[in-house]
Design a protein around this motif. Structure first.
Motif, PDB file in Angstrom:
ATOM      1  N   PRO A   1      18.403   2.061  41.768  1.00 61.41           N
ATOM      2  CA  PRO A   1      18.889   2.258  41.249  1.00 61.41           C
ATOM      3  C   PRO A   1      19.098   1.969  39.784  1.00 61.41           C
ATOM      4  O   PRO A   1      19.873   0.864  39.567  1.00 61.41           O
ATOM      5  N   ILE A   2      19.091   3.013  38.586  1.00 59.44           N
ATOM      6  CA  ILE A   2      19.587   2.024  37.311  1.00 59.44           C
ATOM      7  C   ILE A   2      20.944   2.350  37.073  1.00 59.44           C
ATOM      8  O   ILE A   2      22.221   2.834  37.862  1.00 59.44           O
ATOM      9  N   PRO A   3      21.111   1.037  36.187  1.00 60.79           N
ATOM     10  CA  PRO A   3      22.353   1.554  36.164  1.00 60.79           C
ATOM     11  C   PRO A   3      23.192   2.181  35.056  1.00 60.79           C
ATOM     12  O   PRO A   3      22.116   2.822  34.959  1.00 60.79           O
ATOM     13  N   ASP A   4      24.628   2.117  35.342  1.00 65.05           N
ATOM     14  CA  ASP A   4      24.873   3.422  34.264  1.00 65.05           C
ATOM     15  C   ASP A   4      26.540   3.021  34.773  1.00 65.05           C
ATOM     16  O   ASP A   4      26.971   3.126  35.948  1.00 65.05           O
ATOM     17  N   ASP A   5      26.806   2.937  33.755  1.00 68.34           N
ATOM     18  CA  ASP A   5      28.275   2.136  33.604  1.00 68.34           C
ATOM     19  C   ASP A   5      29.633   3.238  34.122  1.00 68.34           C
ATOM     20  O   ASP A   5      30.652   2.991  34.224  1.00 68.34           O
ATOM     21  N   LEU A   6      29.034   4.598  33.915  1.00 76.90           N
ATOM     22  CA  LEU A   6      30.292   5.924  33.615  1.00 76.90           C
ATOM     23  C   LEU A   6      29.672   6.669  35.346  1.00 76.90           C
ATOM     24  O   LEU A   6      30.776   6.886  35.327  1.00 76.90           O
ATOM     25  N   ALA A   7      29.180   5.502  36.100  1.00 78.08           N
ATOM     26  CA  ALA A   7      28.934   6.633  37.929  1.00 78.08           C
ATOM     27  C   ALA A   7      29.723   5.671  38.578  1.00 78.08           C
ATOM     28  O   ALA A   7      30.614   5.334  38.226  1.00 78.08           O
ATOM     29  N   SER A   8      30.170   6.652  39.434  1.00 80.28           N
ATOM     30  CA  SER A   8      30.896   6.712  40.671  1.00 80.28           C
ATOM     31  C   SER A   8      30.029   5.272  41.789  1.00 80.28           C
ATOM     32  O   SER A   8      31.012   4.804  42.439  1.00 80.28           O
ATOM     33  N   HIS A   9      29.363   5.513  41.950  1.00 83.06           N
ATOM     34  CA  HIS A   9      28.924   4.677  43.138  1.00 83.06           C
ATOM     35  C   HIS A   9      28.314   2.939  42.768  1.00 83.06           C
ATOM     36  O   HIS A   9      28.282   2.812  41.322  1.00 83.06           O
TER      37      HIS A   9
ATOM     38  N   ALA B   1      19.856  14.011  49.225  1.00 82.93           N
ATOM     39  CA  ALA B   1      19.735  15.357  48.155  1.00 82.93           C
ATOM     40  C   ALA B   1      19.327  14.512  47.097  1.00 82.93           C
ATOM     41  O   ALA B   1      19.781  13.389  46.771  1.00 82.93           O
ATOM     42  N   TYR B   2      19.047  14.379  45.805  1.00 83.09           N
ATOM     43  CA  TYR B   2      18.514  14.513  45.037  1.00 83.09           C
ATOM     44  C   TYR B   2      18.769  15.455  43.734  1.00 83.09           C
ATOM     45  O   TYR B   2      18.098  16.786  43.506  1.00 83.09           O
ATOM     46  N   GLY B   3      19.205  15.234  42.833  1.00 80.07           N
ATOM     47  CA  GLY B   3      19.504  16.055  41.416  1.00 80.07           C
ATOM     48  C   GLY B   3      18.116  15.531  40.608  1.00 80.07           C
ATOM     49  O   GLY B   3      18.603  14.216  40.308  1.00 80.07           O
ATOM     50  N   GLN B   4      18.402  16.802  39.423  1.00 78.38           N
ATOM     51  CA  GLN B   4      17.216  16.992  38.252  1.00 78.38           C
ATOM     52  C   GLN B   4      18.209  17.440  37.605  1.00 78.38           C
ATOM     53  O   GLN B   4      19.252  18.905  37.785  1.00 78.38           O
ATOM     54  N   ASP B   5      17.958  17.248  36.459  1.00 77.89           N
ATOM     55  CA  ASP B   5      18.788  18.084  35.406  1.00 77.89           C
ATOM     56  C   ASP B   5      17.870  18.346  33.772  1.00 77.89           C
ATOM     57  O   ASP B   5      16.563  17.278  33.789  1.00 77.89           O
ATOM     58  N   GLY B   6      18.221  18.774  32.895  1.00 78.20           N
ATOM     59  CA  GLY B   6      17.192  18.471  31.698  1.00 78.20           C
ATOM     60  C   GLY B   6      16.252  19.073  31.636  1.00 78.20           C
ATOM     61  O   GLY B   6      15.618  19.591  32.386  1.00 78.20           O
TER      62      GLY B   6
ATOM     63  N   ASP C   1      20.659   8.195  42.826  1.00 82.86           N
ATOM     64  CA  ASP C   1      20.018   9.480  43.027  1.00 82.86           C
ATOM     65  C   ASP C   1      18.277   8.923  42.918  1.00 82.86           C
ATOM     66  O   ASP C   1      18.349   8.231  41.786  1.00 82.86           O
ATOM     67  N   PRO C   2      17.947   8.990  43.915  1.00 89.32           N
ATOM     68  CA  PRO C   2      17.940   9.818  44.972  1.00 89.32           C
ATOM     69  C   PRO C   2      18.903   9.340  46.109  1.00 89.32           C
ATOM     70  O   PRO C   2      19.238   8.348  46.439  1.00 89.32           O
TER      71      PRO C   2
ATOM     72  N   PRO D   1      26.633  12.021  43.080  1.00 91.43           N
ATOM     73  CA  PRO D   1      26.874  11.898  41.252  1.00 91.43           C
ATOM     74  C   PRO D   1      26.023  13.191  41.096  1.00 91.43           C
ATOM     75  O   PRO D   1      27.149  13.191  40.205  1.00 91.43           O
ATOM     76  N   HIS D   2      25.659  14.195  41.145  1.00 89.14           N
ATOM     77  CA  HIS D   2      25.231  15.311  40.221  1.00 89.14           C
ATOM     78  C   HIS D   2      25.657  15.943  40.535  1.00 89.14           C
ATOM     79  O   HIS D   2      26.642  17.363  39.898  1.00 89.14           O
ATOM     80  N   ILE D   3      27.165  16.618  41.796  1.00 85.98           N
ATOM     81  CA  ILE D   3      28.484  17.194  41.690  1.00 85.98           C
ATOM     82  C   ILE D   3      29.448  16.247  41.353  1.00 85.98           C
ATOM     83  O   ILE D   3      30.460  16.595  40.849  1.00 85.98           O
ATOM     84  N   GLN D   4      29.752  15.064  41.769  1.00 78.71           N
ATOM     85  CA  GLN D   4      30.897  13.666  41.752  1.00 78.71           C
ATOM     86  C   GLN D   4      30.948  13.678  40.069  1.00 78.71           C
ATOM     87  O   GLN D   4      32.144  13.845  39.420  1.00 78.71           O
TER      88      GLN D   4
END
Length: 473
Positions: free
Chosen positions: A31-39, A96-101, A79-80, A180-183
């Protein structure tokens, strides 16, 4: 039913390197790095042995990206979300899978709905455990292994939930709170949407015995999207029916108009696609319903046929074979051709030794593999005359090395589709005479030089030492 080819995981922009295909063929999307993510990357189990996936990733990223986000706290955008996170997860947990924008706007415009199937793909490459002298053993990409777009997972839509930036309590199942798209919903906009998997995977009204979302655990050529003859992973080979029919007015695969496609006369059932960098989601409409169902059914057989213990059957006569179909099935499994590209370096060396031995047999030589190098030799070739012996060092490419000089060694290596077996010291003398190898740092400092392909100036010399063509597995 629509198919959505969805690009996910590490890429050149996010992560900076390919996800790994391990020596046993198992693979995992990073999964792509994301410094603000929870996982964290450490939350994801490594499918190969007891290795730590975060450590594997750090090795692969290496010093090329010293400011890599993974170097800060190892957090990732998980995510997914396709695998049950822990044994204590609720019994009703689903992938589950989230998408936006803009990507979600595109999915909504394409009317992605319940029953449609996401096929997730990413950038993959074979890896191995390196063993450089005086250094810590580390994971590295196999030299020469192709960079490929590969399918790694699926999700058949069972429910579509519009979340937005402020989820409404009670509007979704409690177990989704970990997604992550809820959390982290406050980081997304009004288009924030979650696609929850169906309980069971169903194709053409036929349950396949698989969950509605999951991952392909092992690499197989059927999962590879990248064209086998292309060095560009974004050039794909797909079944012919993917190509839009003339006069339809719009492409069947979103973002890919007619000029992106190319018919290949040498592959009448396949087409070449130059994929567009734009977009994360490529939606295939349902115009070719039966072809899509047949293709998906074949694809998911890879997930159905997981390795099982091989059963031993009593010998059967020719007349018994029709009455024992399981014997034939066991034979089919036993003699399935392997994919050379995903073998470990040691396995590839073993395969190469067997193939070279077969070629040498045509010249009257029998071979003996050595358990350890003897004066630089990997194996001995003995001629049927009983007096001629060759000490052979087996290489994967054109190689000369000062440590092999004066040992009466032969070098055996593949080049441009041909195996060559050449006296090493003659090879060195010719190479230093007709090429600029002697002036290279590799030869001057390290005392060795290798190249693939071999220098063109060596072609005429090598012709006299050709053994025969390379056969691929």
């Amino acid at each position: 039913m629509k198919i959505i080819l969805s690009r996910k995981g590490f890429d050149s922009g996010y992560g900076g390197c390919a996800s790994p295909i391990f020596p046993d063929g198992s693979m995992v999307s990073l999964p792509i790095p994301d410094d603000l993510a929870s996982h964290k990357m450490s939350d994801i189990p490594c499918p190969f042995g007891d290795h730590d996936l975060e450590e594997v990733t750090r090795d692969l990223v290496g010093g090329r990206h010293p400011d890599h986000p993974l170097g800060q706290n190892g957090r990732v955008h998980l995510d997914p979300y396709l695998q049950r996170p822990q044994s204590s997860a609720p019994h009703d947990w689903l992938p589950a899978y989230g998408q936006d924008g803009m990507a979600q706007i595109h999915l909504a415009h394409q009317q992605v709905e319940v029953g449609d199937i996401f096929l997730f793909f990413g950038w993959f490459r074979q890896v191995e455990m390196g063993n450089a002298p005086d250094t810590k053993r580390h994971w590295q990409y196999v030299r020469g292994a192709p960079s490929m777009h590969v399918l790694f997972g699926w999700l058949q839509v069972g429910e579509v939930i519009t979340v937005g930036p402020r989820p409404t309590p009670g509007a979704y199942s409690a177990w989704l709170a970990d997604h992550p798209h809820i959390q982290d919903a406050n980081r997304f906009g009004n288009q924030n949407t979650i696609y929850v998997a169906s309980h069971d995977l169903v194709i053409n009204n036929k349950p396949l015995g698989l969950p509605g979302g999951g991952t392909f655990t092992k690499y197989a050529d059927a999962l590879r999207l990248t064209h086998p003859d292309s060095t560009n992973r974004s050039v794909w080979q797909l079944p012919r029916w993917f190509m839009p029919s003339a006069g339809t007015g719009r492409p069947t695969l979103s973002f890919h108009p007619h000029e992106c496609w190319e018919v290949e006369p040498q592959h009448p059932q396949q087409v070449k696609l130059n994929t567009r960098a734009r977009g994360q989601e490529f939606v295939l409409d349902g115009a070719n319903h039966q072809e899509q169902c047949d293709w998906l059914s074949q694809l998911f057989k890879l997930a159905q046929n997981q390795p099982a213990k091989r059963r031993i059957h009593p010998p059967a006569t020719d007349g018994d074979m029709d009455e024992l179909p399981e014997v034939q099935h066991a034979q089919d499994q036993q003699f399935r051709r392997v994919n050379y590209a995903i073998l470990s370096s040691r396995q590839q060396e073993n395969v190469n030794f067997q193939k070279v031995s077969a070629l040498l047999a045509d010249y009257g030589y029998m071979t003996l593999r050595l358990s350890s190098d003897w004066e630089g030799a990997d194996f001995i070739a003995q001629h049927m005359d009983g007096t001629t012996f060759l000490k052979v060092q087996l290489k994967s490419r054109f190689t000369i090395d000062k440590k092999y000089q004066g040992k009466d060694l032969h070098i055996c290596f593949p080049d441009r589709g041909v195996w060559y077996l050449c006296p090493h010291d003659l090879l060195v003398a010719q190479a230093l005479r007709v090429t600029t190898i002697e002036r290279t740092d590799s030869w001057g400092s390290a005392g060795s030089y290798h190249a693939s392909p071999a220098p063109k100036a060596m072609s005429a010399f090598l012709e006299r030492y050709a053994l025969g063509p390379i056969s691929h597995v």
